[in-house]
Design a protein around this motif. Sequence first.
Motif, PDB file in Angstrom:
ATOM      1  N   VAL A  49      -0.465  12.356  -3.046  1.00 15.53           N
ATOM      2  CA  VAL A  49       0.803  11.721  -3.423  1.00 15.53           C
ATOM      3  C   VAL A  49       1.357  11.065  -2.161  1.00 15.53           C
ATOM      4  O   VAL A  49       1.382  11.685  -1.096  1.00 15.53           O
ATOM      5  N   ASN A  50       1.752   9.799  -2.279  1.00 19.03           N
ATOM      6  CA  ASN A  50       2.136   9.012  -1.101  1.00 19.03           C
ATOM      7  C   ASN A  50       3.638   8.738  -1.048  1.00 19.03           C
ATOM      8  O   ASN A  50       4.224   8.223  -1.990  1.00 19.03           O
ATOM      9  N   LEU A  51       4.231   9.070   0.107  1.00 13.65           N
ATOM     10  CA  LEU A  51       5.683   8.920   0.298  1.00 13.65           C
ATOM     11  C   LEU A  51       6.019   7.812   1.288  1.00 13.65           C
ATOM     12  O   LEU A  51       5.226   7.530   2.185  1.00 13.65           O
ATOM     13  N   PHE A 113       1.797   9.848   3.927  1.00  8.69           N
ATOM     14  CA  PHE A 113       3.084   9.172   4.110  1.00  8.69           C
ATOM     15  C   PHE A 113       2.931   7.996   5.057  1.00  8.69           C
ATOM     16  O   PHE A 113       1.982   7.913   5.835  1.00  8.69           O
ATOM     17  N   THR A 114       3.877   7.081   4.966  1.00 10.43           N
ATOM     18  CA  THR A 114       3.880   5.878   5.781  1.00 10.43           C
ATOM     19  C   THR A 114       5.318   5.559   6.175  1.00 10.43           C
ATOM     20  O   THR A 114       6.251   6.145   5.621  1.00 10.43           O
ATOM     21  N   PHE A 115       5.518   4.700   7.147  1.00 13.38           N
ATOM     22  CA  PHE A 115       6.824   4.258   7.674  1.00 13.38           C
ATOM     23  C   PHE A 115       7.469   5.278   8.616  1.00 13.38           C
ATOM     24  O   PHE A 115       8.614   5.090   9.027  1.00 13.38           O
ATOM     25  N   GLY A 162      -3.536  -4.940   3.753  1.00 14.15           N
ATOM     26  CA  GLY A 162      -2.551  -5.459   2.813  1.00 14.15           C
ATOM     27  C   GLY A 162      -1.357  -4.537   2.689  1.00 14.15           C
ATOM     28  O   GLY A 162      -1.442  -3.349   2.996  1.00 14.15           O
ATOM     29  N   GLY A 163      -0.240  -5.090   2.238  1.00 15.82           N
ATOM     30  CA  GLY A 163       0.958  -4.279   1.985  1.00 15.82           C
ATOM     31  C   GLY A 163       1.781  -4.054   3.238  1.00 15.82           C
ATOM     32  O   GLY A 163       1.590  -4.725   4.252  1.00 15.82           O
ATOM     33  N   HIS A 164       2.711  -3.109   3.123  1.00 16.83           N
ATOM     34  CA  HIS A 164       3.627  -2.862   4.241  1.00 16.83           C
ATOM     35  C   HIS A 164       2.918  -2.269   5.452  1.00 16.83           C
ATOM     36  O   HIS A 164       2.019  -1.437   5.306  1.00 16.83           O
ATOM     37  N   VAL A 216     -12.321   6.341   4.892  1.00 14.68           N
ATOM     38  CA  VAL A 216     -11.651   5.037   4.822  1.00 14.68           C
ATOM     39  C   VAL A 216     -10.546   5.074   3.761  1.00 14.68           C
ATOM     40  O   VAL A 216     -10.597   5.882   2.829  1.00 14.68           O
ATOM     41  N   GLN A 217      -9.569   4.187   3.932  1.00 14.32           N
ATOM     42  CA  GLN A 217      -8.520   4.020   2.919  1.00 14.32           C
ATOM     43  C   GLN A 217      -8.576   2.568   2.449  1.00 14.32           C
ATOM     44  O   GLN A 217      -8.641   1.658   3.271  1.00 14.32           O
ATOM     45  N   VAL A 218      -8.584   2.398   1.151  1.00 10.19           N
ATOM     46  CA  VAL A 218      -8.787   1.060   0.580  1.00 10.19           C
ATOM     47  C   VAL A 218      -7.644   0.715  -0.366  1.00 10.19           C
ATOM     48  O   VAL A 218      -7.270   1.532  -1.209  1.00 10.19           O
ATOM     49  N   GLY A 219      -7.117  -0.495  -0.230  1.00 10.93           N
ATOM     50  CA  GLY A 219      -6.026  -0.912  -1.107  1.00 10.93           C
ATOM     51  C   GLY A 219      -6.369  -2.145  -1.917  1.00 10.93           C
ATOM     52  O   GLY A 219      -6.645  -2.080  -3.125  1.00 10.93           O
ATOM     53  N   THR A 220      -6.377  -3.289  -1.235  1.00 12.18           N
ATOM     54  CA  THR A 220      -6.498  -4.600  -1.894  1.00 12.18           C
ATOM     55  C   THR A 220      -7.595  -4.675  -2.952  1.00 12.18           C
ATOM     56  O   THR A 220      -7.400  -5.281  -4.010  1.00 12.18           O
TER      57      THR A 220
HETATM   58  C1  LIG Z   1      -0.379  -3.959  -3.035  1.00  9.84           C
HETATM   59  C2  LIG Z   1      -0.380  -2.940  -1.942  1.00  9.84           C
HETATM   60  C3  LIG Z   1       0.543  -1.906  -1.989  1.00  9.84           C
HETATM   61  C4  LIG Z   1       0.536  -0.918  -0.994  1.00  9.84           C
HETATM   62  N1  LIG Z   1       1.402   0.117  -1.098  1.00  9.84           N
HETATM   63  C5  LIG Z   1       1.302   1.163  -0.229  1.00  9.84           C
HETATM   64  C6  LIG Z   1       2.066   2.336  -0.440  1.00  9.84           C
HETATM   65  O1  LIG Z   1       2.833   2.447  -1.405  1.00  9.84           O
HETATM   66  N2  LIG Z   1       1.924   3.335   0.465  1.00  9.84           N
HETATM   67  C7  LIG Z   1       1.050   3.250   1.533  1.00  9.84           C
HETATM   68  O2  LIG Z   1       0.941   4.214   2.308  1.00  9.84           O
HETATM   69  N3  LIG Z   1       0.315   2.144   1.736  1.00  9.84           N
HETATM   70  C8  LIG Z   1       0.411   1.113   0.876  1.00  9.84           C
HETATM   71  N4  LIG Z   1      -0.391   0.012   1.046  1.00  9.84           N
HETATM   72  C9  LIG Z   1      -1.324  -0.029   2.197  1.00  9.84           C
HETATM   73  C10 LIG Z   1      -2.632   0.685   1.843  1.00  9.84           C
HETATM   74  O3  LIG Z   1      -2.404   2.069   1.802  1.00  9.84           O
HETATM   75  C11 LIG Z   1      -3.743   0.426   2.861  1.00  9.84           C
HETATM   76  O4  LIG Z   1      -3.342   0.787   4.153  1.00  9.84           O
HETATM   77  C12 LIG Z   1      -4.217  -1.016   2.865  1.00  9.84           C
HETATM   78  O5  LIG Z   1      -4.269  -1.527   1.569  1.00  9.84           O
HETATM   79  C13 LIG Z   1      -5.589  -1.088   3.501  1.00  9.84           C
HETATM   80  O6  LIG Z   1      -5.982  -2.411   3.721  1.00  9.84           O
HETATM   81  P1  LIG Z   1      -6.713  -3.311   2.587  1.00  9.84           P
HETATM   82  O7  LIG Z   1      -5.609  -3.785   1.740  1.00  9.84           O
HETATM   83  O8  LIG Z   1      -7.360  -4.400   3.386  1.00  9.84           O
HETATM   84  O9  LIG Z   1      -7.691  -2.427   1.862  1.00  9.84           O
HETATM   85  C14 LIG Z   1      -0.395  -0.990   0.078  1.00  9.84           C
HETATM   86  C15 LIG Z   1      -1.325  -2.037   0.109  1.00  9.84           C
HETATM   87  C16 LIG Z   1      -1.333  -2.999  -0.891  1.00  9.84           C
HETATM   88  C17 LIG Z   1      -2.351  -4.096  -0.839  1.00  9.84           C
END
Ligand SMILES: Cc1cc2nc3c(=O)[nH]c(=O)nc-3n(C[C@H](O)[C@H](O)[C@H](O)COP(=O)(O)O)c2cc1C
Length: 333
Positions: A49-51, A113-115, A162-164, A216-220
Amino acid sequence: MLGVTTPEMAAAVSNASGLGSLPVGGLSPETTRELIRKTKGLTTAPFAVNLFVHQVPDAIDEVGLQRMQDYLEKYAQEKKLPFTRRNAPEFTFYTYQQQVDILLEEQVPIVSFTFGIPTPEIMTRLRKAGIVLIGTATSVAEAVALEQAGAAIIVAQGFEAGGHRGSFGEGQLPQVGLFSLLPQVVDAVKVPVLAAGGIVDARTIRAAFQLGASGVQVGTLFIPSTESLASEGFKDAVINAKDTDTTLTRAFSGRWARGVRNEFMSALETSGVAIPDYTLQNSLTAGIRAHGQKNGHPEWVSLWAGQSAAKARRGNAADIFKELIKGVDFAAL
Ligand SMILES: Cc1cc2nc3c(=O)[nH]c(=O)nc-3n(C[C@H](O)[C@H](O)[C@H](O)COP(=O)(O)O)c2cc1C
């Protein structure tokens, strides 16, 4: 990925042997519980769960608020978008502190968690409950601070992600690419490090492990998945983005985040109007963003995505996950 990840997506990744992550940053305690329960109903495997660990401002700067509302009101009128002015007392901001009891009651096994770093009291409470804590760092100094505060695992988030930005240190925003950040973080801390930013396939996973990552952690890559909340326009924007199409912006939320450049970003950045801090700006743009999502207008949506967005494809989350790790011999890494 707040705003993109659903319980279905997190559960699909956990069911496929990854660690699904359920974002609840800034959500109300009630919604947090509801989403955790929903995810539990979809998988028996562990998920994180991510905060969002940010400071909620004690007081809102009225002058800054009104200036931004003046701008957004006019912009919305011109573009035929919804916008409702609000006074400072009408904004509600939830804090991660309000979510802690729920995480404990729901016996969540892993919290990322992040930020920032949760308070020492909260770190201790969560650790004493046996919860594995994963913190996000965008610099060596942040990684060291997280380790000292008791994080069991650290995400090294490169500039391409990607993202914050997860950044929380003083001074200039860290802008370190993963290739530089990862080995330096690995050398500076003893805890396992996860690589984030531009991980899209077997070779990028192998490269991350070669640089010392333990995972690894993957988002996009998961934005265009069937289980995603992203609109079709958002998905298309991600899939069609070139390597140079994303940029960092504060326009949508008041915090630096990487996304595909669009009309709203450019308009706000060239307006000369000071952007209020997170989370006020995030609240101010919420109606416009929701309208864009709902009506298929990606130019009003925060199109968060990383520099490797072009590698993303449509499909269900389990298939995207399987394709991601295809050809990786984890035992040999
Ligand atoms: C659409 C989007 C939303 C994200 N929201 C969060 C989030 O809610 N919490 C968080 O820790 N990271 C968030 N991230 C960052 C991701 O956890 C991760 O660090 C990032 O996506 C990794 O790079 P990549 O997008 O190249 O895979 C977000 C990324 C994207 C693309």
